[in-house]
Design an enzyme around this catalytic site. Structure first.
Site, PDB file in Angstrom:
ATOM      1  CB  CYS A 101      -0.926   0.017   1.216  1.00 34.04           C
ATOM      2  SG  CYS A 101      -2.451  -0.914   1.009  1.00 34.04           S
ATOM      3  CB  CYS A 137      -7.325  -4.945  10.163  1.00 31.84           C
ATOM      4  SG  CYS A 137      -6.687  -3.628  11.174  1.00 31.84           S
TER       5      CYS A 137
HETATM    6  S1  SF4 Z   1      -4.873  -2.871  -1.331  1.00 32.10           S
HETATM    7 FE1  SF4 Z   1      -3.652  -4.786  -1.561  1.00 32.10          FE
HETATM    8  S2  SF4 Z   1      -2.924  -4.874  -3.720  1.00 32.10           S
HETATM    9 FE2  SF4 Z   1      -3.680  -2.774  -3.277  1.00 32.10          FE
HETATM   10  S3  SF4 Z   1      -1.862  -1.644  -2.740  1.00 32.10           S
HETATM   11 FE3  SF4 Z   1      -2.736  -2.362  -0.784  1.00 32.10          FE
HETATM   12  S4  SF4 Z   1      -1.839  -4.374  -0.354  1.00 32.10           S
HETATM   13 FE4  SF4 Z   1      -1.345  -3.823  -2.508  1.00 32.10          FE
END
Ligand code: SF4
Length: 231
Positions: A115, A221
């Site tokens: 993320c 989470c």
């Molecule tokens: S939501 Fe999941 S796929 Fe999207 S950036 Fe975050 S960890 Fe990566």
């Protein structure tokens, strides 16, 4: 800045105001911030149902208000198609995406880092490139995030105001607004999703928590503490 509720008053307002009063309050918050920040007030539009409401409210305040969308390589095809429709209708929405190489399945091994790279970094880029002084989010305090101390106006990064104009809205009031004002939403909601994100990190669940379908089976989470983190 607009006049907002003190910390302890937020939760009283969640059940103390009716739908129309919340709409008026949200419009006032955006209007007053827009009077102060002008073109430097920008909406962070995640394309989820809450963002669709925040975006629609902002456009009612001023059609000139700009926004940005953060997308990733992992967004579902339906979300990408919806994004393209929205951007075609509102070309003042700028799309940001980080195409940097990341380890395979990083979303499983280290979703926070995933993320950070794919969402937080482009948010910072958008804020800098668009010269944002006040960014408007679709954050709500009733959607089951781990943080519960959100305020309608926050300054977690020096010199950058975060305005959460629909903070006190219930989920049902979001749907009420979308229905009453006929605002289009991502077709994935019709399939049963309640909270939308990247495909590997989003599931359909029947759990009571609105964000229960996010990051199932990972260390992460539904809540998020990073100040410039998106959805
Ligand atoms: S939501 Fe999941 S796929 Fe999207 S950036 Fe975050 S960890 Fe990566």
């Amino acid at each position: 800045m607009p006049q907002t509720a003190a910390a302890g008053e937020i939760h009283a307002l969640v059940n103390g105001l009716n739908f129309a009063e919340k709409v008026e309050r949200s419009l006032r918050l955006i209007r007053e911030a827009h009077e102060q920040y002008g073109d430097r007030l920008v909406v962070a539009n995640s394309l989820g149902k809450d963002s669709c409401v925040a975006w629609d409210l902002a456009k009612r305040v001023s059609p000139a208000i700009r926004g940005f969308i953060i997308t990733t390589r992992y967004k579902p095809a339906e979300t990408v198609a919806f994004m393209n429709e929205v951007v075609e209708r509102y070309p003042e929405l700028k799309v940001y995406r980080n195409d940097a190489t990341v380890p395979d399945k990083l979303y499983q091994t280290d979703p926070d880092r995933c993320c950070d790279i794919l969402k937080v970094k482009p948010i910072r880029q958008a804020i800098e490139e668009m010269n944002v002084g006040c960014w408007v989010t679709g954050l709500r305090c009733t959607e089951g995030r781990t943080r519960t101390d959100f305020q309608e106006i926050e300054e977690r990064d020096a010199g950058l105001i975060k305005l959460n104009p629909i903070l006190i809205w219930h989920e049902r009031e979001i749907w009420e607004y979308l229905a009453v004002y006929q605002v289009p939403v991502n077709p994935l909601y019709a399939k049963g999703y309640r909270s939308l994100g990247c495909a590997p990190c989003t599931r359909i669940t029947s759990a009571p928590d609105e964000r229960a379908g996010r990051w199932i089976g990972t260390s992460k989470c539904g809540g998020s503490a990073a100040s410039t983190r998106g959805r």
